[in-house]
Design a protein around this motif. Structure first.
Motif, short mmCIF file in Angstrom:
data_model
loop_
_atom_site.label_atom_id
_atom_site.label_comp_id
_atom_site.label_asym_id
_atom_site.label_seq_id
_atom_site.Cartn_x
_atom_site.Cartn_y
_atom_site.Cartn_z
N UNK A 90 0.83 -1.21 0.00
CA UNK A 90 0.00 0.00 0.00
C UNK A 90 0.86 1.26 0.00
N UNK A 91 1.94 1.22 0.80
CA UNK A 91 2.84 2.38 0.86
C UNK A 91 3.52 2.62 -0.48
N UNK A 92 3.93 1.51 -1.15
CA UNK A 92 4.57 1.66 -2.46
C UNK A 92 3.58 2.22 -3.48
N UNK A 93 2.36 1.69 -3.48
CA UNK A 93 1.35 2.16 -4.42
C UNK A 93 1.01 3.62 -4.18
N UNK A 94 0.90 4.00 -2.91
CA UNK A 94 0.60 5.41 -2.59
C UNK A 94 1.74 6.31 -3.06
N UNK A 95 2.99 5.84 -2.86
CA UNK A 95 4.14 6.65 -3.30
C UNK A 95 4.13 6.80 -4.82
N UNK A 96 3.85 5.69 -5.53
CA UNK A 96 3.84 5.74 -6.98
C UNK A 96 2.73 6.64 -7.51
N UNK A 97 1.60 6.67 -6.82
CA UNK A 97 0.49 7.50 -7.29
C UNK A 97 0.74 8.98 -7.08
N UNK A 98 1.69 9.31 -6.21
CA UNK A 98 1.93 10.72 -5.88
C UNK A 98 3.30 11.20 -6.33
N UNK A 99 4.07 10.35 -7.01
CA UNK A 99 5.42 10.74 -7.42
C UNK A 99 5.65 10.36 -8.87
N UNK A 100 6.50 11.12 -9.52
CA UNK A 100 6.91 10.88 -10.89
C UNK A 100 7.86 9.68 -10.94
N UNK A 101 7.57 8.72 -11.80
CA UNK A 101 8.35 7.49 -11.83
C UNK A 101 9.77 7.73 -12.34
N UNK A 102 9.96 8.72 -13.21
CA UNK A 102 11.27 8.94 -13.81
C UNK A 102 12.22 9.66 -12.85
N UNK A 103 11.75 10.76 -12.24
CA UNK A 103 12.64 11.59 -11.41
C UNK A 103 12.49 11.33 -9.93
N UNK A 104 11.42 10.65 -9.51
CA UNK A 104 11.17 10.44 -8.09
C UNK A 104 10.60 11.67 -7.40
N UNK A 105 10.36 12.74 -8.16
CA UNK A 105 9.81 13.97 -7.58
C UNK A 105 8.30 13.84 -7.40
N UNK A 106 7.70 14.66 -6.52
CA UNK A 106 6.24 14.70 -6.43
C UNK A 106 5.64 15.00 -7.80
N UNK A 107 4.44 14.42 -8.05
CA UNK A 107 3.77 14.69 -9.31
C UNK A 107 2.74 15.80 -9.13
N UNK A 108 1.94 16.03 -10.16
CA UNK A 108 0.97 17.12 -10.13
C UNK A 108 -0.04 16.95 -9.00
N UNK A 109 -0.47 15.70 -8.74
CA UNK A 109 -1.47 15.47 -7.69
C UNK A 109 -0.91 15.83 -6.31
#
Length: 886
Positions: free
Chosen positions: A434-453
């Motif tokens: 769940x923690x991994x999925x939550x991180x992936x949903x809120x972060x850019x996969x390429x740079x590891x930075x937060x995403x727009x959401x």
């Protein structure tokens, strides 16, 4: 002689076009000569509509959900799976996105969405459209980008349009094979052979009770034939015999209903056989039962008791969960061995006193009060039908694990729990996932930075904090300046590394409390809480300096640069969406002004809104074919004959009137509309050229190309397709390319122009004299003529410098074996001067303004005797084409 029976079959268009159903119908008629069959093709959903109207006895289609609804409405009796073929993602043969190498369907869909490819899909009521929507939904993609277009046409027509314009599309293999010759290699299947791309066809029998005219008996007989071994083998062989490849796969064996009906029939047969023996068996069984009844009764009770104990012991030992059973009144509980292992209990006895205290001693401190409170509340007030459930962490041997406790209570008449039993499950891995999925949903996969959401969430939180504390915050949006050139030149893998390095540099600049996010593509955002405009500008300057430093990527040293837009709360917006939008507007202002960074200015916002509206209107104008070509005549200085025309794009906007080309073309280039726009111009111009040739006007037509067209890998194939459409020779077309377009990527330009020259297309260097091209490189290009920019021609009668430039250009062109076209001829005096200098062709208002097709055709009629009779061959003796690639 009995009258022939008639069967009406309505078939999905995609299956009907292949001829398979007709072939099966012929085989059926061979079995039943007194049968006539009428086959009517229709759309996947339209077939069911015809059934509802009583116009069909049998429906063969590929819309599973709509078929089920048809049955539930009582319109049909039986739905039987017959066969399936495959859908495929179609695209240009060059496969620029490398989809054919990809194995994962979701990755293919995401890549097309990310690149916002030009994608044509058929009408909304087609089975193909429904299947594609299921795939987008499965991939979590909303296909709403600019290039995604619903044609509202059939699958076949949509496929042909996609082939003509080099777009991507989605269709079934049958439609592609039927139209394979028509698409002429414009598109090919890039991705197929995936279980999710299967296209299942079912046969649905129309109910005679609902529609008395329906021939239900004959429809049932035809369905029985379809699922027979003979017909299924016919389906298997049909594609290889008709198209040389597998087309449909028989699937009757996959239909659960058919298998159930066959099993029922087999059981009926066996039951008849068994009935003959049942009488004797029953007599024997009755005697045996009477003799053994007392003995069995005694043994049964004993077995029940032993099996019950064995099942409980096996269940407890075999489960991965811990089992507990708590006698609340006696305050004594059973703990299974697995539960004691999970809680690291050393007790040898499985029955323990004071179980609540034992469990509490193993719970992590932060969850201690929460767990005991929930348990106590459930024991005192819980509903008899409710389950107890609580998650908590353990702190055993310095190893934290997550456990889930569940149970149900037996209660007294007053509602208090007297006994409770349940389980204990280790959910540590589930929590980690769940923690991994939550991180992936809120972060850019390429740079590891937060995403727009995640940026939006933090921005909303920062706004609430700033409002309570009466402070400021700033949002910076940055777009990289030359990132597309890096992607197009060095590939997306190099671009990805650049994006990762940009993220790393930004993290080194900002404070720990600041947020850096990647919004998508080459766009980043920086959230600076508790910040005023001065500090935001200071950070922006640091970012600009960081972006100006060289990016080292192995063998490449790159300069990227960035443009930043700044929006400050609360001055430039009161909510997250407004701040993001206004920072984006400011960023485009900085990019247009080449200033590096800019604060949001409401006076500039109107331009952005207007531009967005203009982008949409241009897209609609191309789709709706409301653009127009004007044509300006070109006259030979030697023969005074009209030898050709230049096609000039015009757009009359319904509100803005005529939109200048210098405003329209940049929008098309920046939004990706330049490709369909250029294809529209080329297609329209070549069609008009064919019309003129039929009228006796043998002219060449000049069309301008953009630098973006030269970078399009499908350009040559697209132009070949246009000549295949219109019956004209390639020498009818002259492509005009500016010096700057050629010099943007000289090697690639040389390759593309050589291919076009080998086709027989003429090439001209447009606006010669205003660029910075290399004469040494110009000699290598396979061009036929130079067009002198009108800024020199217009002033040559009064400005000696302009006349000298024109003279030098003519001499240079002739020395290189090239013809010369002078633009901007607005007087007879300039016409005469150009003739004395040896200019080959003149073009300008003095000879004719750009005219719509009706006016230019009238002009050509008036000058028919002055038209060139030499099939617009080179009008000078200097021409020699440049060398091709070695």
């Amino acid at each position: 002689m009995p009258a022939a029976e008639h069967l009406r079959i309505v078939v999905a268009q995609t299956a009907a076009d292949t001829g398979l159903i007709g072939s099966l119908a012929d085989a059926f008629r061979a079995r039943y000569p007194d049968t006539s069959i009428d086959i009517q093709p229709a759309g996947a959903l339209a077939t069911l509509d015809l059934g509802r109207r009583g116009l069909a006895d049998l429906i063969v289609t590929h819309a599973p959900e709509a078929e089920k609804l048809f049955i539930e409405e009582g319109q049909g009796l039986l739905r039987t799976l017959v066969m399936y073929n495959e859908f495929a993602i179609m695209g240009p043969p060059a496969d620029p996105l490398k989809l054919s190498r990809e194995r994962d369907l979701v990755t293919v869909l995401q890549r097309m969405a990310r690149e916002q490819v030009s994608f044509l899909v058929p009408g909304k009521r087609s089975g193909t459209m429904n299947k594609l929507n299921e795939l987008w939904l499965m991939a979590g993609i909303e296909p709403d980008w600019v290039g995604y277009e619903v044609s509202n046409a059939s699958s076949a027509a949509t496929l042909r349009d996609a082939a003509l314009f080099g777009h991507y599309s989605f269709t079934d293999i049958g439609t592609y094979l039927v139209n394979r010759d028509l698409v002429a290699g414009g598109v090919i299947p890039l991705y197929r052979d995936h279980a999710l791309l299967r296209n299942y066809y079912s046969a649905v029998i129309v109910s005679r009770e609902r529609h008395p005219q329906a021939n239900q008996n004959l429809a049932e007989r035809f369905v029985e034939y379809l699922v027979s071994d003979e017909a299924q083998d016919h389906i298997r062989r049909f594609g290889a015999e008709r198209f040389g490849t597998v087309l449909f796969t028989p699937a009757a064996n996959l239909d659960d209903g058919l298998k159930a009906r066959r099993r029922t029939a087999e059981l009926e047969r066996k039951n008849q056989e068994l009935k003959l023996m049942s009488g004797l068996v029953l007599v024997f069984v009755a005697l045996t039962v009477l003799a053994s009844l007392l003995l069995l009764r005694m043994r049964k009770l004993e077995k029940i008791r032993r099996r019950s104990e064995e099942r409980f012991e096996l269940a407890v030992a075999g489960t991965n969960d811990g089992i507990w059973d708590w006698d609340v009144l006696a305050d004594r509980a059973y703990f299974s061995p697995r539960l004691k292992q999970m809680l690291s209990l050393d007790e040898t006895d499985n029955y323990l006193s004071n179980p609540k205290q034992i469990i509490a001693g193993k719970v992590a401190q932060k969850d201690h009060l929460s767990l005991l409170g929930k348990l106590e509340s459930y024991l005192q007030k819980g509903d008899a039908n409710n389950l107890f459930q609580a998650e908590f962490r353990t702190a055993v041997d310095n190893n934290t694990r997550w456990l889930l406790m569940r149970g149900k209570a037996i209660r007294s008449p007053t509602g208090e729990a007297v006994r409770i039993s349940g389980s204990l499950t280790d959910i540590t891995e589930h929590k980690a996932q769940e923690a991994v999925i939550e991180h992936q949903s809120l972060h850019d996969m390429l740079t590891g930075l937060p995403n727009r959401a995640l940026l939006r969430d933090r921005l909303q939180h920062a706004i609430r904090m700033a409002t309570r504390q009466n402070t400021y915050l700033a949002l910076l949006v940055m777009d990289l300046d030359r990132f597309k050139d890096i992607n197009d030149t060095l590939g997306h893998h190099v671009g990805d590394v650049v994006l990762q390095q940009v993220g790393a540099r930004l993290q080194q600049i900002l404070r720990p409390s600041d947020t850096i996010a990647r919004l998508g593509g080459d766009e980043f955002a920086l959230l600076l809480p508790v910040t005023d405009a001065s500090y935001a500008n200071h950070v922006a300057q640091k970012v600009i300096l960081a972006m100006k430093k060289v990016f080292e990527l192995g063998r490449h040293s790159l300069y990227v640069g960035g443009s930043l837009g700044i929006a400050v709360f609360p001055e430039h917006g009161q909510d997250a969406e407004t701040l993001i939008q206004h920072a984006d507007v400011a960023m485009y202002l900085a990019k247009r002004s080449n200033s590096g960074c800019a604060f949001y200015d409401s006076r500039q916002d109107r331009y952005s809104v207007t531009r967005l509206a203009l982008e949409k209107d241009l897209h609609d104008a191309i789709d709706n074919n409301v653009l127009e070509l004007y044509y300006q005549p070109q006259v030979s200085q030697r023969t005074k004959h009209v030898i050709g025309v230049e096609a000039l794009l015009r757009w009359k906007h319904p509100q803005r009137g005529m939109v200048p080309p210098d405003e329209m073309i940049p929008i098309a280039e920046q939004t990706g509309l330049i490709k369909p726009l250029t294809m529209w111009v080329l297609n329209t111009a070549m069609h008009q050229c064919e019309v003129w040739r039929k009228q006796g006007f043998h002219l060449k037509v000049a069309v301008n190309l953009s630098v973006w067209n030269l970078q399009d890998p499908t350009l040559v194939d697209a132009i070949k397709a246009i000549f295949a459409t219109w019956n004209i020779p390639p020498s009818c077309l002259e492509l005009e390319i500016t010096e700057s377009a050629m010099m943007a990527d000289p090697d690639h330009a040389l390759e593309v122009l050589t291919q076009l020259n080998n086709m027989g297309i003429r090439m001209a260097v447009d606006d010669f004299g205003v660029g910075f091209s290399s004469l040494a490189y110009l000699k290598k290009l396979p061009v036929h003529s130079l067009k002198i920019d009108k800024s020199f021609v217009i002033g040559m009668a009064k400005e000696e410098n302009d006349a000298m430039i024109v003279r030098s250009t003519i001499e240079l062109a002739h020395n290189l074996g090239l013809g010369v076209v002078a633009e901007g001829v607005e007087s007879q005096e300039i016409m005469d001067m150009l003739a004395l200098l040896g200019c080959d062709v003149a073009q300008g208002y003095h000879l004719g303004r750009p005219m719509p097709v009706t006016d230019i055709t009238r002009y050509l009629e008036l000058h028919r005797d002055e038209l060139s009779k030499d099939n617009f061959g080179s009008d000078n003796s200097h021409f020699r084409p440049g060398p091709a690639l070695s």
